[in-house]
Structures are given as C-alpha cells and as structure tokens.
Design a protein around this motif. Sequence first.
Motif, mmCIF file in Angstrom:
data_model
loop_
_atom_site.group_PDB
_atom_site.id
_atom_site.type_symbol
_atom_site.label_atom_id
_atom_site.label_comp_id
_atom_site.label_asym_id
_atom_site.label_seq_id
_atom_site.Cartn_x
_atom_site.Cartn_y
_atom_site.Cartn_z
ATOM 1 N N ASP A 19 14.327 41.895 101.074
ATOM 2 C CA ASP A 19 14.256 40.836 102.075
ATOM 3 C C ASP A 19 13.786 41.401 103.407
ATOM 4 O O ASP A 19 14.400 41.227 104.435
ATOM 5 C CB ASP A 19 15.625 40.172 102.243
ATOM 6 C CG ASP A 19 15.519 38.861 103.042
ATOM 7 O OD1 ASP A 19 14.405 38.296 103.072
ATOM 8 O OD2 ASP A 19 16.526 38.427 103.615
ATOM 9 N N SER A 21 10.906 40.939 105.599
ATOM 10 C CA SER A 21 9.717 40.132 105.843
ATOM 11 C C SER A 21 8.740 40.814 106.784
ATOM 12 O O SER A 21 7.562 40.474 106.817
ATOM 13 C CB SER A 21 10.132 38.779 106.421
ATOM 14 O OG SER A 21 10.869 38.952 107.612
ATOM 15 N N SER A 590 4.475 41.740 97.224
ATOM 16 C CA SER A 590 5.291 40.544 97.410
ATOM 17 C C SER A 590 5.105 39.613 96.215
ATOM 18 O O SER A 590 4.131 39.705 95.483
ATOM 19 C CB SER A 590 4.909 39.826 98.696
ATOM 20 O OG SER A 590 3.540 39.446 98.661
ATOM 21 N N GLU A 595 9.687 34.424 97.123
ATOM 22 C CA GLU A 595 9.615 33.409 98.180
ATOM 23 C C GLU A 595 10.369 32.151 97.775
ATOM 24 O O GLU A 595 11.057 31.531 98.587
ATOM 25 C CB GLU A 595 8.144 33.083 98.481
ATOM 26 C CG GLU A 595 7.353 34.222 99.099
ATOM 27 C CD GLU A 595 7.970 34.706 100.395
ATOM 28 O OE1 GLU A 595 8.410 33.864 101.200
ATOM 29 O OE2 GLU A 595 8.032 35.937 100.591
ATOM 30 N N GLU A 596 10.254 31.768 96.507
ATOM 31 C CA GLU A 596 11.018 30.620 96.013
ATOM 32 C C GLU A 596 12.517 30.896 96.116
ATOM 33 O O GLU A 596 13.300 30.032 96.539
ATOM 34 C CB GLU A 596 10.647 30.335 94.557
ATOM 35 C CG GLU A 596 11.468 29.215 93.937
ATOM 36 C CD GLU A 596 11.297 29.118 92.432
ATOM 37 O OE1 GLU A 596 12.182 28.525 91.787
ATOM 38 O OE2 GLU A 596 10.293 29.643 91.894
ATOM 39 N N ARG A 598 14.090 32.864 98.183
ATOM 40 C CA ARG A 598 14.530 32.799 99.578
ATOM 41 C C ARG A 598 14.700 31.354 100.033
ATOM 42 O O ARG A 598 15.644 31.022 100.753
ATOM 43 C CB ARG A 598 13.531 33.523 100.480
ATOM 44 C CG ARG A 598 13.504 35.029 100.301
ATOM 45 C CD ARG A 598 12.646 35.706 101.370
ATOM 46 N NE ARG A 598 12.544 37.130 101.115
ATOM 47 C CZ ARG A 598 11.481 37.745 100.624
ATOM 48 N NH1 ARG A 598 10.405 37.038 100.326
ATOM 49 N NH2 ARG A 598 11.469 39.044 100.426
ATOM 50 N N HIS A 732 -0.215 31.699 100.419
ATOM 51 C CA HIS A 732 0.813 31.697 101.453
ATOM 52 C C HIS A 732 0.651 30.471 102.342
ATOM 53 O O HIS A 732 -0.464 29.959 102.506
ATOM 54 C CB HIS A 732 0.684 32.953 102.333
ATOM 55 C CG HIS A 732 0.781 34.233 101.577
ATOM 56 N ND1 HIS A 732 0.120 35.378 101.956
ATOM 57 C CD2 HIS A 732 1.465 34.552 100.447
ATOM 58 C CE1 HIS A 732 0.390 36.347 101.107
ATOM 59 N NE2 HIS A 732 1.206 35.870 100.182
ATOM 60 N N GLN A 777 7.713 24.521 101.183
ATOM 61 C CA GLN A 777 7.402 25.858 101.673
ATOM 62 C C GLN A 777 6.369 25.848 102.804
ATOM 63 O O GLN A 777 6.032 26.899 103.336
ATOM 64 C CB GLN A 777 6.872 26.727 100.525
ATOM 65 C CG GLN A 777 7.924 27.081 99.492
ATOM 66 C CD GLN A 777 7.342 27.874 98.340
ATOM 67 O OE1 GLN A 777 6.241 27.575 97.846
ATOM 68 N NE2 GLN A 777 8.063 28.883 97.891
#
Length: 822
Positions: A19, A21, A590, A595-596, A598, A732, A777
């Motif tokens: 985690d 970022s 990544s 991302e999902e 998080r 993204h 997102q």
Amino acid sequence: MESPGNYYLRVDIDDTADDSSSEILLGVELSGSDSELTFVDLHTRLRTPHLPGDVQIETLTGAVQDRLHLLSKTETVLFRWPWIVGPEDDPHIDQIEAWLRRLSSDVGGEPVLGSALRVGVLQHQVSCPPILRWSRESSMSDGELLYLARATELKALLDRRNAIWEPPNYHFRLPSGEHTDLFIRIADAINEPQDAYALACWLLERLKSGVGVVVDTGGLTPVLIQIESFLTRFELEVGPTAILQAYPAGRALVRHTVENALSEQSSGIVALLSVSATGSLKDTLLDELDRVVSSYGIDYTLDVMVDRSTTEPHSGTVVPDQAGGHVSWLNLKRHAGSGSSASCALCDSAEKAQLVLVDPRSYGSMALPLPHLVMPDTDHATAGQLFWERAAEYRARAIEAKPHPKSRIARGKRTALPVRPIFEVMCQPDGLTDLVEKRCGEHELDEGLTRTALVVAAPHDLDTVVLPAFVGNGQVDLKESARLVLAGAGIDIDVPVVSGDNQAALAERVAELSPKEAILVFSWGSVTGLTLRRLKLAVADVLAESQNDRAVNGLVFHARPSTPREWTAQQNQFQPGVLEKLWWSCFPWSSPLREESRLLDRSDVDIADLSLSGRNFLEQRDEFLGMHSTFLEDDDDWSPRFDLGENHAHPEHVFWGMSADDIHQDKVRGRSLYGKGLDCLSAYAAIGAVINFTRHNEQPKAAPRWVMFDMGRIVRSYFDAVITCSVIRWLHPGELWWAERDDPKSIRDSVAFLLDQTTESNEQVLLLPELLLASAQGKVPKLAHDVVRDKVQTISRQWPEDRSFDSARGAVEVGLRLLEAG
C-alpha cells in the motif's frame, strides 16, 4: 554512450509494500557514465531529527526485504538514509554501519541482500558534505557516486512526469525567441512534497546561517520552501530569497535579483539554475555572483540542475573547488535542433515544422490543448498472439501469484505478480518447435544467433520439474524443451547446453569452439535481467581466463519488463553481442486487483444493508482478492486456489460478472488483435501487457500533452465484452478519454453507446458490473454517472428471474452502492 542501466526507487518506510501509493521505480538513461547504480530514496514522514535505534533499523530492513524484486537490477545499490543531521549533530555512523552489516552479512539473521551486491548508505548533513559508507569498497570515487546518484534521481523525477519534451512532429519557440525541438520544464519534476525534499537534500551542505538563495524560476518555489524549513529546523537564520522575475533576463535584471538575495548578515549565496540551454544566463549569473563576492566579501555556489550548454563531462565534485565554479547535476549531452526565429531549419522541416509557443510565465505550452489520444498498440498486440494462445490452451497463466521459486532471490518475499506466465506448463514439448518457427517467421531473429555452438542457461531452466497440481502434475524436462525452442529458432538441436554454475564444464566447452562459433545465454523468462546478467558474467569470466575474445548473445523465451526502456537497458548489457526475445510483455508492478481491493477496503458499503446475493458476492470477492495472502506460504500458491470448492471464489474469475453458473461470456469472440478465442483470464493478461506498453511507449512522443486512451474510438471500433472489460480494468483514472468531440454530450453518448452494444445477457453480466466499478474508481466522468446508473438498472431488470443470475445481480447491487458513495 548510454549507461547500461541506472534505477531510481523511492520507498516510504512508514508504508507497507502492498500500500505504497507514492512508490516510484524508474529505469534511467544517463549519458557520460558506464557505471550502474540503483539509488533508493528511503524516506519517512517523521522528519524530526533523532538517532534511530534498533526498531528503526529493523523497519528499514523490512522495507528492503519487501522490495528485493526492485533492488536486483544492478550490482551497486545506494540508499539515502532517511534521517539528516544538523551542523552540531553527530552523523549516524554506528547505526549506518550496523545496518550495512545487517544487509550484507548474516549478522542478526539471514542476510537481506547478501555479499554479492555492493551496498552503500548516503547521509546528508547541513553545512557539511554528505557521508558515504559501503559494505565493500567501490571502484568509483565518492564524488563520482554522489554525482551518479544525484543525476539518477533528477532524471527519474523528470522522466516520471514527462518533463523532457522532445516531440517528433513539432518544435518550440522559447521566451528568448530561440527555436528548439527539446524543452525541459523543471517544475514538472516536483509533483509531491518528497520531490522537493529530495532535491533540497542535495543543497544541504551549502546551507549555513543567513545564506541567501537565488533561483531562476518560480517553479522551484517548493525547493525554496524546503530550504527554509531545513534552516528553521536546525535553528539557523533564514536569509533572503530571490526569484528571477522574467525571461529572457538582461544583465540588469540578473544583478537586481542577486542583490535581492543579500542582507547585512549574509554569509553567502546559494544560486540554483533550473535549466541552462545556451549558457548565456549561466554566464551572466556567474559574472554577477563574482561581482558580489568581491564587493561583499562572501562566497557563493551555483548549481545547474539540467545543463545543455556544454558537452564537457560532469565534474564528480559536489561542491565547487573555489568561488566562481559551478556544479551541473545532469548534463543530457543530447544534440537538439535549434535556430533563431529568423533562420530556423526546424521551421522548414517536413517532420517538425509545426511551432508551439512556450508561455514565458508558466513555462508551459500555449498550444496543443487536447491530450495525446492513443489506441492500444496493434503491433505489440499482434506480436503476442501466439504466446497468449498457447498460454490459454495450456492454462499456463496465473494472476496475483508469487514468482517462480527459483527467481524469488530477485523479488520480495511477499511479492505478487499481477500476471505470471507459468513456463513449466507452457513449455511442454507438444508443438513447441512449430510454435517457435511460426514466431520466427513473424519476427526474424539476429542472424548471429544461427552461429551458436554453445548454450548456457541457469540450472533451474534446465531441470526436470514437476508440473503444478492444477494441471495434473506430471513432469517436464526443461533442458529438452529448451532444445526444441532452439531448434525452432534455427539453432542445431544437438548443440551443447550447459549450466552456468558449472565453470569447469563451461570452460571445457568454450575451449572446443572455433573462432566463428558463438555462445548463447538462454533463459525461459526475464523480468529484472538479474539471471541473464549473472550468466553473461559467468561466461565472460571463462572467456577472460582463457583469453578468448568473442561476443556473447542472449535469447529469452518471454521477457517481462515493466517498461520498454527496461528491456532496452538489458539489451545494452549484451553489447557488442545481441539480446533477443521471442515474446515480451510489459507488465507493471501495480495491479488492477489491488486497486479494487483498496476501493472495497475504504468503501462505506455496509454488508448488512445488502441483499443475500449482494452479501454473497462481496464475501466471495473479498476471498478472491485475498488469495495471494491466504496461500502465501505455499511454494505453488496458484494450484491450491482450485481446491476450495463450489461455494468459494474461483481463482480465474477476474471480472465481477463471472460466476460458477457460467452465464457470462467465457472467451473473446473470433480472432482479435490479442489472439484467437482467448479465455477471460488470458485476455486480461494479454491486454494488460499491451495497455502498459502503449502508455510507456507513447509518452515520449506526446510531450507536453498527456497520454490518454481514446475510449470513444475503442468502443466504436470493435466491441467485445471481454476485451472492453480488460481495457478498462488496466487503465488508470485520468487515462480514459470518452469523447468523440470535446463536449459533455459526446462523453455521455460514448458511454451510452458502449452500454447499448451489450445486447446479450452473457455480455451484460460482465460489462455492467465492471462499468459500475470503473465509475466508482473515477474512470468514467461524473457527468455520465447517471447514464451508467440508469441504463444498468434498466438492463439488469430484464435478466431472467433465475438463481444463476444472483451473482451478477449482487455485483450490480454492490457497484451501485459504490457509485452512490462516491
């Protein structure tokens, strides 16, 4: 000459590896250096000065252990110590040396990096030169290493934000009137507080009480603020600062700016010039600083961050030897076409005639307002078709899985690869030679490989291995499979194949070679290039001992760099030989699934408020996203996921609408750019590689424009639910351009058109939940959220009242809740 490979890694030691970022990893091309270095900016949000104790040292050790896969690219690794010290403080020498022993020996447990790497630590000090400590002696001087680290960091920050503009089809008019096809906007390198902190660290030794600071552009204001913070923190008097207010700047303005950095208590001046293009401003600034020295009896330093005004090599020194000198942090040594506005060859060029004005205040472009719109790279997609078709046929792919056990030395203990091709499954002998022959018919290899008379490979690439349980066990002889690959590439199937760790057998085979015969290093896969590098060095040692001078070539079955530039760096290491690959895929470190995860972890969706189908979906999704952690201790962490049973998440169900009832579209229809009849997981993998390749390959061409994927064209050119879901998954937020024209109606129309194309329920159960997730997102503009919401609700109500659709209904329900919460 380009360096063989320098890398920059930023690690916040207060974050976990899963985690972080703000983590940056970039390969950096530097001119004027043949040395390799990985520079690691270890930093902490705890800026207060203190002596780190044992707990902090173990925190640093953990940060390194979690990122071993990012630290294996070069033989020399230099860490920035997270804590700086003031002029009255003792440097942390004892703690640094203890940590170096922890990294490079078995003191305190299993060595973290081992003794093979040269490991160093850099600590910055206020008013004093930085200190360097090494696990073993370096072949470079301290000055050379500091220059290389500083240049690597600055170049990485510039590259990350695409701050070096070198477009292929237009050129710039600078505020000075000069025309050029190369422009550097230094302000773009400072994108977050740690950027300013890191750059200001290189000026710490210049700082003393009352020092004045001069900069040439307001874009360096974050660095000025950080300098003042350093002075205040260590109780030093903050001197005046001055910013050059206009450009082009005449001597009178430069003189006025320098004098504004003086006070009665001034102890000196630190001048920082962002970019020197022609050298005229640098020379004028030096003249005025010299005048100040003689008039006021103080000293000065001048740092040029990017210097294009000279082709002289960089000085290795960090501080000028005497007043009047200057230090260049980064010299691009790159010829740029240029000319005056009256006589400019670029204006007459068929390729670059278009002129873009540079704003004299913001130093941004005054034209090209639209982004640089791209489609997924078709050449890269078609080049991977045979590979991904084979992977789909043999199910030789995994997601969020650990690397191969034999390659884990080059990766972190908890590292999950977003996509992992499983080579022991793919390289089963059936049809392998035909596969490679077909590929060589599409992609001709260097003819030098046909002269191969000896092949060298890592032991684990030549073993007889047991197949993973999910494909039914069995065995594969990797050495014989390697021979089949070599035969398909036009190399004699009976050529000797030896292990790179058997120096005696290798030396014996090398002695048998005729002058025209070549040596080939072979590897099934390559990510960081560490295995290839070690094999090449092993061969080079044998050649050196026997005084046998010949090129060494390389061949990789499938390369997996994270950027095209990383593959180029690996190829450079084989010069004057060649490094070829049969296939390659650019996968980022990544992952869309992280991302999902998080998003779901941070969402306000209360599972108690959901229907039974919504709760079941969310519970299975959480199980799916946690499978890497669940099976982390298993050597084969992919196979156990298939043994969970019917009521558990399926490890291949990457998209939200997939369920055990198989009501979803299960493969790409027909032959697409990415391969024929790919299943969902293989399509997800193949398309992810193409998306990541495209974003990195197009960025240098786009400057100063932002690379965005033209969703308006994508949804209209070829619709397939599996492909569309895969593309959106890997993009993204901020990379999707939905409009055909730059207006709100066009955006809404494109989103509506996409949803209207899903006429079959097996397409709808994939696309509808995925588009809701994408909207939550931030991948779909908010002005189109009502279009998504209304059409999803309308379409999903038409699904049969059948329990097989419960999972899809649950996915839609959760997606709508996420959309409402956002």
